[in-house]
Scaffold this active site. Structure first.
Site, PDB file in Angstrom:
ATOM      1  N   HIS A 206       0.796  -1.226   0.000  1.00  0.00           N
ATOM      2  CA  HIS A 206       0.000   0.000   0.000  1.00  0.00           C
ATOM      3  C   HIS A 206       0.829   1.278   0.000  1.00  0.00           C
ATOM      4  CE1 HIS A 206       0.922  -0.254   4.320  1.00  0.00           C
ATOM      5  NE2 HIS A 206       0.677   1.042   4.367  1.00  0.00           N
TER       6      HIS A 206
HETATM    7  C1  UD1 Z   1      -2.298   5.553   5.748  1.00  0.00           C
HETATM    8  C2  UD1 Z   1      -1.008   6.154   6.311  1.00  0.00           C
HETATM    9  C3  UD1 Z   1       0.114   5.127   6.211  1.00  0.00           C
HETATM   10  C4  UD1 Z   1      -0.277   3.821   6.876  1.00  0.00           C
HETATM   11  C5  UD1 Z   1      -1.606   3.322   6.324  1.00  0.00           C
HETATM   12  C6  UD1 Z   1      -2.066   2.114   7.094  1.00  0.00           C
HETATM   13  C7  UD1 Z   1      -0.562   8.577   6.033  1.00  0.00           C
HETATM   14  C8  UD1 Z   1       0.160   9.578   5.239  1.00  0.00           C
HETATM   15  N1  UD1 Z   1      -0.588   7.303   5.518  1.00  0.00           N
HETATM   16  O1  UD1 Z   1      -2.080   5.273   4.371  1.00  0.00           O
HETATM   17  O2  UD1 Z   1       1.278   5.631   6.858  1.00  0.00           O
HETATM   18  O3  UD1 Z   1       0.736   2.879   6.616  1.00  0.00           O
HETATM   19  O4  UD1 Z   1      -2.611   4.361   6.448  1.00  0.00           O
HETATM   20  O5  UD1 Z   1      -2.935   1.336   6.352  1.00  0.00           O
HETATM   21  O6  UD1 Z   1      -1.099   8.881   7.073  1.00  0.00           O
HETATM   22  N2  UD1 Z   1      -9.500   4.678   1.665  1.00  0.00           N
HETATM   23  C9  UD1 Z   1     -10.686   4.007   1.718  1.00  0.00           C
HETATM   24  N3  UD1 Z   1     -11.209   3.693   2.947  1.00  0.00           N
HETATM   25  C10 UD1 Z   1     -10.598   4.027   4.089  1.00  0.00           C
HETATM   26  C11 UD1 Z   1      -9.391   4.736   4.039  1.00  0.00           C
HETATM   27  C12 UD1 Z   1      -8.848   5.046   2.814  1.00  0.00           C
HETATM   28  O7  UD1 Z   1     -11.273   3.672   0.706  1.00  0.00           O
HETATM   29  O8  UD1 Z   1     -11.105   3.679   5.152  1.00  0.00           O
HETATM   30  C13 UD1 Z   1      -8.889   4.969   0.351  1.00  0.00           C
HETATM   31  C14 UD1 Z   1      -9.204   6.353  -0.184  1.00  0.00           C
HETATM   32  O9  UD1 Z   1      -9.254   6.252  -1.585  1.00  0.00           O
HETATM   33  C15 UD1 Z   1      -7.960   7.145   0.222  1.00  0.00           C
HETATM   34  C16 UD1 Z   1      -6.850   6.108   0.107  1.00  0.00           C
HETATM   35  O10 UD1 Z   1      -7.463   4.876   0.501  1.00  0.00           O
HETATM   36  O11 UD1 Z   1      -7.730   8.261  -0.597  1.00  0.00           O
HETATM   37  C17 UD1 Z   1      -5.647   6.403   0.979  1.00  0.00           C
HETATM   38  O12 UD1 Z   1      -6.017   6.619   2.345  1.00  0.00           O
HETATM   39  P1  UD1 Z   1      -5.067   7.469   3.330  1.00  0.00           P
HETATM   40  O13 UD1 Z   1      -5.593   7.430   4.695  1.00  0.00           O
HETATM   41  O14 UD1 Z   1      -4.786   8.805   2.718  1.00  0.00           O
HETATM   42  O15 UD1 Z   1      -3.679   6.730   3.267  1.00  0.00           O
HETATM   43  P2  UD1 Z   1      -3.296   5.195   3.356  1.00  0.00           P
HETATM   44  O16 UD1 Z   1      -2.689   4.791   2.052  1.00  0.00           O
HETATM   45  O17 UD1 Z   1      -4.419   4.407   3.887  1.00  0.00           O
HETATM   46  N1  UDP Z   2      -3.863  -6.255   8.806  1.00  0.00           N
HETATM   47  C1  UDP Z   2      -5.135  -6.823   8.930  1.00  0.00           C
HETATM   48  N2  UDP Z   2      -5.783  -7.244   7.797  1.00  0.00           N
HETATM   49  C2  UDP Z   2      -5.220  -7.141   6.563  1.00  0.00           C
HETATM   50  C3  UDP Z   2      -3.932  -6.582   6.448  1.00  0.00           C
HETATM   51  C4  UDP Z   2      -3.283  -6.145   7.592  1.00  0.00           C
HETATM   52  O1  UDP Z   2      -5.672  -6.926  10.039  1.00  0.00           O
HETATM   53  O2  UDP Z   2      -5.860  -7.532   5.585  1.00  0.00           O
HETATM   54  C5  UDP Z   2      -3.185  -5.749  10.015  1.00  0.00           C
HETATM   55  C6  UDP Z   2      -1.858  -6.400  10.306  1.00  0.00           C
HETATM   56  O3  UDP Z   2      -2.034  -7.515  11.149  1.00  0.00           O
HETATM   57  C7  UDP Z   2      -1.050  -5.270  10.963  1.00  0.00           C
HETATM   58  C8  UDP Z   2      -1.667  -4.011  10.404  1.00  0.00           C
HETATM   59  O4  UDP Z   2      -2.892  -4.380   9.788  1.00  0.00           O
HETATM   60  O5  UDP Z   2      -1.248  -5.271  12.364  1.00  0.00           O
HETATM   61  C9  UDP Z   2      -0.751  -3.348   9.395  1.00  0.00           C
HETATM   62  O6  UDP Z   2      -1.406  -2.261   8.825  1.00  0.00           O
HETATM   63  P1  UDP Z   2      -0.957  -1.596   7.456  1.00  0.00           P
HETATM   64  O7  UDP Z   2      -0.146  -2.540   6.660  1.00  0.00           O
HETATM   65  O8  UDP Z   2      -2.199  -1.060   6.843  1.00  0.00           O
HETATM   66  O9  UDP Z   2      -0.125  -0.329   7.946  1.00  0.00           O
HETATM   67  P2  UDP Z   2       1.400  -0.053   8.302  1.00  0.00           P
HETATM   68  O10 UDP Z   2       1.784  -0.991   9.381  1.00  0.00           O
HETATM   69  O11 UDP Z   2       2.216  -0.204   7.059  1.00  0.00           O
HETATM   70  O12 UDP Z   2       1.393   1.367   8.743  1.00  0.00           O
END
Ligand code: UD1
Ligand code: UDP
Length: 361
Positions: A206
């Site tokens: 992601h």
């Molecule tokens: C965010 C964090 C990242 C973290 C990740 C965990 C920042 C800059 N990024 O990234 O550090 O590793 O969360 O998973 O804070 N969207 C949905 N549903 C949701 C949330 C997001 O559909 O509930 C979609 C939307 O299109 C959105 C995109 O995902 O624009 C990105 O969401 P965003 O919260 O900006 O960043 P993440 O890539 O989720």
């Molecule tokens: N995770 C989950 N379901 C999934 C993928 C990840 O519950 O389908 C959990 C995983 O066990 C871990 C966390 O989500 O604890 C990691 O989140 P993510 O990769 O979104 O964020 P990051 O750690 O890179 O910030």
């Protein structure tokens, strides 16, 4: 004055859950604030249900947006709450916009900040998370560093040593406890996903650097082909919401090889079981690198760097970027590795240590 625990995304909910439970167990009043940076059911509510977390006292409903939009909304919302509630210290976890936006709002109001998982550095400022980490660390009053290495990173940037606490990472608390529950509640996931123990690869991706650029995204698909061919095993790919929207927008979804089983993000317990039984875990996630290490499973990180080098030091993780030769070598090396190291992120008492430091008077 009360503490406030602020969460916003999937990993923050998971990694703060042991601390939330501890405050409740100790009957110490605190405010739980959710920015709702993540809001889709399987990125948010599912974890409240599984982990049996109480409903947040406040929900800022921030949702998605550009970095400035999201951070700005978080700052405005948190500022209002800090002015209306009597909050002495906020606790934020990790490196998201929720963390940095909340910390900035608190710092300007001279509300204390505890940063859980402080001092991590990828030394790659093209990552939004690296900017969030650096800023948050420099305005925090308590830096809760998971390892000696992260403590040294903070010290090297001139952060005073009396603000820095070496405590381990709350993900150990969460993983060890929830894996035991997962074994009771979620072992049937292999059967329901039609997967066999140690005969599949688990993939998550992601990071903007991997999924926002269509050229990189296509390369990721090519790598999936290499993985399935080399291992002879399928891939289970629970797609992050960001990645799904990029695959759909670019039309690349239909190019994903047939050996790749695409599913929506799955629950935490099922995910822990799937990590534990995978032959290899391919990821660009921070939390997944840590969990693979804690669960003693081989992890191959599809990035050029990591802010979790401790996982590499113990031989549980290989940093390979998108380099096919490195991926192939990593699979051979990891298959031969004995996963008998001391877990570098502590023994699972990090929440207790943080709580004790904050409430010692
Ligand atoms: C965010 C964090 C990242 C973290 C990740 C965990 C920042 C800059 N990024 O990234 O550090 O590793 O969360 O998973 O804070 N969207 C949905 N549903 C949701 C949330 C997001 O559909 O509930 C979609 C939307 O299109 C959105 C995109 O995902 O624009 C990105 O969401 P965003 O919260 O900006 O960043 P993440 O890539 O989720
Ligand atoms: N995770 C989950 N379901 C999934 C993928 C990840 O519950 O389908 C959990 C995983 O066990 C871990 C966390 O989500 O604890 C990691 O989140 P993510 O990769 O979104 O964020 P990051 O750690 O890179 O910030």
């Amino acid at each position: 004055m009360k503490d406030a625990i602020i969460i916003g995304t999937r990993p923050e909910i998971i990694k703060c859950s042991p601390l939330i439970k501890l405050y409740e167990q100790k009957r110490v009043d605190f405010v739980l604030i959710h920015t709702n940076q993540h809001y889709s059911f399987n990125m948010d509510e599912i974890f409240f249900e599984e982990l049996q977390l109480r409903k947040p006292d406040y929900n800022l409903n921030v949702g998605s947006g550009s970095h400035a939009e999201q951070t700005g909304k978080i700052m405005v919302g948190i500022e209002k709450l800090l002015q209306s509630e009597k909050i002495g210290c906020i606790l934020v976890q990790g490196d998201t916009n929720t963390v940095m936006g909340s910390a900035l709002a608190a710092a300007k109001l001279q509300v204390k900040i505890g940063h859980i998982e402080a001092g991590l550095r990828s030394f790659d400022r093209s990552m939004p998370e690296e900017i969030n980490r650096v800023i948050t660390d420099h305005i925090s009053d308590y830096l809760f560093c998971p390892t000696e290495r992260s403590r040294q990173n903070a010290l090297a940037e001139g952060i005073p040593h009396d603000k820095i606490y070496l405590v381990g990472n709350t993900i150990v608390d969460a993983t060890l406890r929830n894996y035991e529950i997962a074994k009771e509640k979620a072992t049937s996931v292999l059967k329901s996903m039609e997967l066999q123990d140690n005969k599949y690869n688990l993939l998550t991706a992601h990071r903007p650097a991997n999924v926002d650029d269509p050229v990189r995204l296509k390369q990721l698909i090519d790598i999936m082909q290499v993985i399935t061919t080399e291992t002879g095993n399928p891939i289970l790919f629970p797609i992050h919401v960001r990645t799904k929207s990029r695959l759909e927008a670019t039309g690349l979804l239909k190019q994903v090889p047939a050996q790749v089983k695409l599913v929506d993000p799955i629950g935490y317990w099922e995910f822990l079981i799937l990590e534990k039984h995978a032959s290899f875990i391919f990821t660009d996630s921070g939390g997944v690198q840590e969990e693979a290490c804690i669960l003693r499973r081989p992890c191959i990180t599809l990035r050029d760097n990591t802010e979790r080098p401790e996982t590499v030091d113990v031989g549980a993780n290989a940093i390979v970027g998108y380099d096919i030769d490195k991926i192939k070598k990593a699979m051979v090396d990891l298959a031969a590795h004995k996963f008998d190291y001391v877990i570098p992120f502590g023994i699972g008492d990090t929440s207790e240590r943080i709580f004790d430091i904050l409430h010692k008077e």
